[in-house]
Design a protein around this motif. Structure first.
Motif, PDB file in Angstrom:
ATOM      1  N   PHE A  29       0.796  -1.218   0.000  1.00 22.97           N
ATOM      2  CA  PHE A  29       0.000   0.000   0.000  1.00 22.97           C
ATOM      3  C   PHE A  29       0.836   1.280   0.000  1.00 22.97           C
ATOM      4  O   PHE A  29       0.290   2.378  -0.022  1.00 22.97           O
ATOM      5  CB  PHE A  29      -1.037  -0.035   1.123  1.00 22.97           C
ATOM      6  N   ARG A  30       2.159   1.132  -0.020  1.00 21.97           N
ATOM      7  CA  ARG A  30       3.019   2.301  -0.265  1.00 21.97           C
ATOM      8  C   ARG A  30       2.800   2.810  -1.684  1.00 21.97           C
ATOM      9  O   ARG A  30       2.928   4.000  -1.942  1.00 21.97           O
ATOM     10  CB  ARG A  30       4.489   1.929  -0.089  1.00 21.97           C
ATOM     11  N   ASP A  31       2.512   1.892  -2.579  1.00 20.87           N
ATOM     12  CA  ASP A  31       2.191   2.230  -3.971  1.00 20.87           C
ATOM     13  C   ASP A  31       0.679   2.382  -4.055  1.00 20.87           C
ATOM     14  O   ASP A  31      -0.061   1.403  -4.056  1.00 20.87           O
ATOM     15  CB  ASP A  31       2.689   1.110  -4.889  1.00 20.87           C
ATOM     16  N   GLU A  32       0.214   3.617  -4.101  1.00 18.87           N
ATOM     17  CA  GLU A  32      -1.216   3.900  -4.025  1.00 18.87           C
ATOM     18  C   GLU A  32      -1.998   3.218  -5.149  1.00 18.87           C
ATOM     19  O   GLU A  32      -3.077   2.661  -4.911  1.00 18.87           O
ATOM     20  CB  GLU A  32      -1.460   5.407  -4.058  1.00 18.87           C
ATOM     21  N   ALA A  33      -1.474   3.246  -6.357  1.00 22.03           N
ATOM     22  CA  ALA A  33      -2.182   2.632  -7.495  1.00 22.03           C
ATOM     23  C   ALA A  33      -2.282   1.119  -7.311  1.00 22.03           C
ATOM     24  O   ALA A  33      -3.343   0.528  -7.544  1.00 22.03           O
ATOM     25  CB  ALA A  33      -1.472   2.966  -8.804  1.00 22.03           C
ATOM     26  N   LEU A  34      -1.200   0.506  -6.878  1.00 20.27           N
ATOM     27  CA  LEU A  34      -1.222  -0.942  -6.638  1.00 20.27           C
ATOM     28  C   LEU A  34      -2.188  -1.267  -5.507  1.00 20.27           C
ATOM     29  O   LEU A  34      -2.972  -2.220  -5.601  1.00 20.27           O
ATOM     30  CB  LEU A  34       0.184  -1.451  -6.297  1.00 20.27           C
ATOM     31  N   GLY A  35      -2.169  -0.474  -4.457  1.00 22.53           N
ATOM     32  CA  GLY A  35      -3.079  -0.688  -3.331  1.00 22.53           C
ATOM     33  C   GLY A  35      -4.539  -0.624  -3.753  1.00 22.53           C
ATOM     34  O   GLY A  35      -5.354  -1.445  -3.326  1.00 22.53           O
ATOM     35  N   LYS A  36      -4.869   0.322  -4.606  1.00 22.60           N
ATOM     36  CA  LYS A  36      -6.256   0.431  -5.091  1.00 22.60           C
ATOM     37  C   LYS A  36      -6.653  -0.794  -5.906  1.00 22.60           C
ATOM     38  O   LYS A  36      -7.769  -1.303  -5.768  1.00 22.60           O
ATOM     39  CB  LYS A  36      -6.422   1.699  -5.921  1.00 22.60           C
ATOM     40  N   ARG A  37      -5.752  -1.280  -6.737  1.00 26.73           N
ATOM     41  CA  ARG A  37      -6.059  -2.464  -7.549  1.00 26.73           C
ATOM     42  C   ARG A  37      -6.198  -3.704  -6.675  1.00 26.73           C
ATOM     43  O   ARG A  37      -7.084  -4.525  -6.877  1.00 26.73           O
ATOM     44  CB  ARG A  37      -4.966  -2.715  -8.603  1.00 26.73           C
ATOM     45  N   VAL A  38      -5.318  -3.820  -5.694  1.00 30.04           N
ATOM     46  CA  VAL A  38      -5.396  -4.960  -4.772  1.00 30.04           C
ATOM     47  C   VAL A  38      -6.712  -4.908  -4.003  1.00 30.04           C
ATOM     48  O   VAL A  38      -7.394  -5.932  -3.862  1.00 30.04           O
ATOM     49  CB  VAL A  38      -4.179  -4.996  -3.816  1.00 30.04           C
ATOM     50  N   ASN A  39      -7.109  -3.743  -3.546  1.00 22.86           N
ATOM     51  CA  ASN A  39      -8.378  -3.623  -2.819  1.00 22.86           C
ATOM     52  C   ASN A  39      -9.573  -3.942  -3.712  1.00 22.86           C
ATOM     53  O   ASN A  39     -10.541  -4.559  -3.252  1.00 22.86           O
ATOM     54  CB  ASN A  39      -8.530  -2.231  -2.201  1.00 22.86           C
ATOM     55  N   ALA A  40      -9.517  -3.533  -4.967  1.00 22.99           N
ATOM     56  CA  ALA A  40     -10.606  -3.860  -5.894  1.00 22.99           C
ATOM     57  C   ALA A  40     -10.704  -5.376  -6.085  1.00 22.99           C
ATOM     58  O   ALA A  40     -11.805  -5.940  -6.094  1.00 22.99           O
ATOM     59  CB  ALA A  40     -10.395  -3.156  -7.228  1.00 22.99           C
ATOM     60  N   LEU A  41      -9.558  -6.024  -6.204  1.00 18.00           N
ATOM     61  CA  LEU A  41      -9.536  -7.484  -6.339  1.00 18.00           C
ATOM     62  C   LEU A  41     -10.059  -8.146  -5.070  1.00 18.00           C
ATOM     63  O   LEU A  41     -10.892  -9.063  -5.138  1.00 18.00           O
ATOM     64  CB  LEU A  41      -8.119  -7.970  -6.640  1.00 18.00           C
ATOM     65  N   ARG A  42      -9.619  -7.688  -3.916  1.00 17.65           N
ATOM     66  CA  ARG A  42     -10.075  -8.251  -2.639  1.00 17.65           C
ATOM     67  C   ARG A  42     -11.583  -8.109  -2.495  1.00 17.65           C
ATOM     68  O   ARG A  42     -12.265  -9.031  -2.061  1.00 17.65           O
ATOM     69  CB  ARG A  42      -9.370  -7.549  -1.476  1.00 17.65           C
ATOM     70  N   LYS A  43     -12.098  -6.938  -2.851  1.00 14.50           N
ATOM     71  CA  LYS A  43     -13.538  -6.701  -2.757  1.00 14.50           C
ATOM     72  C   LYS A  43     -14.307  -7.635  -3.682  1.00 14.50           C
ATOM     73  O   LYS A  43     -15.327  -8.216  -3.288  1.00 14.50           O
ATOM     74  CB  LYS A  43     -13.858  -5.243  -3.095  1.00 14.50           C
ATOM     75  N   ALA A  44     -13.823  -7.809  -4.895  1.00 12.18           N
ATOM     76  CA  ALA A  44     -14.496  -8.693  -5.854  1.00 12.18           C
ATOM     77  C   ALA A  44     -14.468 -10.144  -5.362  1.00 12.18           C
ATOM     78  O   ALA A  44     -15.484 -10.844  -5.419  1.00 12.18           O
ATOM     79  CB  ALA A  44     -13.840  -8.575  -7.229  1.00 12.18           C
ATOM     80  N   TYR A  45     -13.317 -10.597  -4.874  1.00  6.95           N
ATOM     81  CA  TYR A  45     -13.232 -11.956  -4.316  1.00  6.95           C
ATOM     82  C   TYR A  45     -14.200 -12.114  -3.146  1.00  6.95           C
ATOM     83  O   TYR A  45     -14.911 -13.103  -3.039  1.00  6.95           O
ATOM     84  CB  TYR A  45     -11.818 -12.260  -3.821  1.00  6.95           C
ATOM     85  N   PHE A  46     -14.199 -11.133  -2.246  1.00  5.28           N
ATOM     86  CA  PHE A  46     -15.052 -11.179  -1.061  1.00  5.28           C
ATOM     87  C   PHE A  46     -16.518 -11.281  -1.457  1.00  5.28           C
ATOM     88  O   PHE A  46     -17.279 -12.069  -0.890  1.00  5.28           O
ATOM     89  CB  PHE A  46     -14.811  -9.938  -0.193  1.00  5.28           C
ATOM     90  N   THR A  47     -16.925 -10.482  -2.427  1.00  4.57           N
ATOM     91  CA  THR A  47     -18.312 -10.478  -2.878  1.00  4.57           C
ATOM     92  C   THR A  47     -18.717 -11.845  -3.410  1.00  4.57           C
ATOM     93  O   THR A  47     -19.784 -12.365  -3.068  1.00  4.57           O
ATOM     94  CB  THR A  47     -18.520  -9.397  -3.963  1.00  4.57           C
ATOM     95  N   ILE A  48     -17.871 -12.442  -4.214  1.00  3.45           N
ATOM     96  CA  ILE A  48     -18.181 -13.760  -4.778  1.00  3.45           C
ATOM     97  C   ILE A  48     -18.215 -14.824  -3.685  1.00  3.45           C
ATOM     98  O   ILE A  48     -19.101 -15.672  -3.651  1.00  3.45           O
ATOM     99  CB  ILE A  48     -17.164 -14.141  -5.878  1.00  3.45           C
ATOM    100  N   GLN A  49     -17.255 -14.776  -2.766  1.00  2.00           N
ATOM    101  CA  GLN A  49     -17.122 -15.828  -1.760  1.00  2.00           C
ATOM    102  C   GLN A  49     -18.139 -15.721  -0.630  1.00  2.00           C
ATOM    103  O   GLN A  49     -18.346 -16.677   0.096  1.00  2.00           O
ATOM    104  CB  GLN A  49     -15.701 -15.809  -1.186  1.00  2.00           C
ATOM    105  N   ASN A  50     -18.796 -14.576  -0.474  1.00  2.00           N
ATOM    106  CA  ASN A  50     -19.693 -14.392   0.662  1.00  2.00           C
ATOM    107  C   ASN A  50     -21.147 -14.166   0.258  1.00  2.00           C
ATOM    108  O   ASN A  50     -21.880 -13.462   0.929  1.00  2.00           O
ATOM    109  CB  ASN A  50     -19.199 -13.225   1.530  1.00  2.00           C
ATOM    110  N   LYS A  51     -21.532 -14.798  -0.793  1.00  3.92           N
ATOM    111  CA  LYS A  51     -22.923 -14.764  -1.216  1.00  3.92           C
ATOM    112  C   LYS A  51     -23.333 -16.194  -1.518  1.00  3.92           C
ATOM    113  O   LYS A  51     -22.487 -17.071  -1.647  1.00  3.92           O
ATOM    114  CB  LYS A  51     -23.115 -13.861  -2.422  1.00  3.92           C
ATOM    115  N   PRO A  52     -24.619 -16.421  -1.637  1.00  5.80           N
ATOM    116  CA  PRO A  52     -25.048 -17.781  -1.974  1.00  5.80           C
ATOM    117  C   PRO A  52     -24.367 -18.257  -3.256  1.00  5.80           C
ATOM    118  O   PRO A  52     -24.151 -17.468  -4.173  1.00  5.80           O
ATOM    119  CB  PRO A  52     -26.559 -17.644  -2.177  1.00  5.80           C
ATOM    120  N   GLU A  53     -24.009 -19.514  -3.272  1.00  2.00           N
ATOM    121  CA  GLU A  53     -23.302 -20.063  -4.431  1.00  2.00           C
ATOM    122  C   GLU A  53     -24.126 -19.926  -5.702  1.00  2.00           C
ATOM    123  O   GLU A  53     -25.312 -20.178  -5.721  1.00  2.00           O
ATOM    124  CB  GLU A  53     -22.960 -21.532  -4.190  1.00  2.00           C
ATOM    125  N   ALA A  54     -23.465 -19.520  -6.720  1.00  2.11           N
ATOM    126  CA  ALA A  54     -24.090 -19.431  -8.034  1.00  2.11           C
ATOM    127  C   ALA A  54     -23.301 -20.319  -8.984  1.00  2.11           C
ATOM    128  O   ALA A  54     -22.089 -20.485  -8.818  1.00  2.11           O
ATOM    129  CB  ALA A  54     -24.084 -17.991  -8.517  1.00  2.11           C
TER     130      ALA A  54
END
Length: 111
Positions: A29-54
């Motif tokens: 997260f020292r690299d702001e652009a990389l941190g934003k991309r990592v957070n976007a990926l984490r959020k997307a993974y979290f959303t998929i993994q924490n909802k009813p299976e599709a």
């Protein structure tokens, strides 16, 4: 109870799992652009993994892997995601052990 809670928090903060996670988090997260991309990926993974299976979840995960291939090739990012998963697993195991050790009736949730 408060004292034991503070002791547990202190023990977690001194654990190798937590310290590995924090070291990598700070590095990424020292690299702001990389941190934003990592957070976007984490959020997307979290959303998929924490909802009813599709049925298309596996396809969505593969699409994410393709979309974020560039940062997933970064060894620090891969290590961070692995460390984060390890920390989440450790916290989940502790919570589960606490609940399993108490006679707290939650059978109403099964109805």
């Amino acid at each position: 109870m408060e004292y034991q809670t503070r002791q547990l928090i202190r023990a977690i903060k001194h654990s190798n799992v937590y310290n590995q996670y924090r070291r990598l988090q700070i590095k990424i997260f020292r690299d702001e652009a990389l941190g934003k991309r990592v957070n976007a990926l984490r959020k997307a993974y979290f959303t998929i993994q924490n909802k009813p299976e599709a049925p298309d979840d596996m396809n969505r995960l593969e699409t994410l892997d393709d979309e974020y291939r560039d940062i997933l090739q970064n060894s620090d990012v891969r290590e961070f995601l692995t460390a984060e998963q390890g920390l989440a697993f450790m916290m989940s195991q502790m919570t589960e052990r606490i609940y399993d050790s108490l006679d707290m009736d939650v059978s109403f949730l099964d109805d």
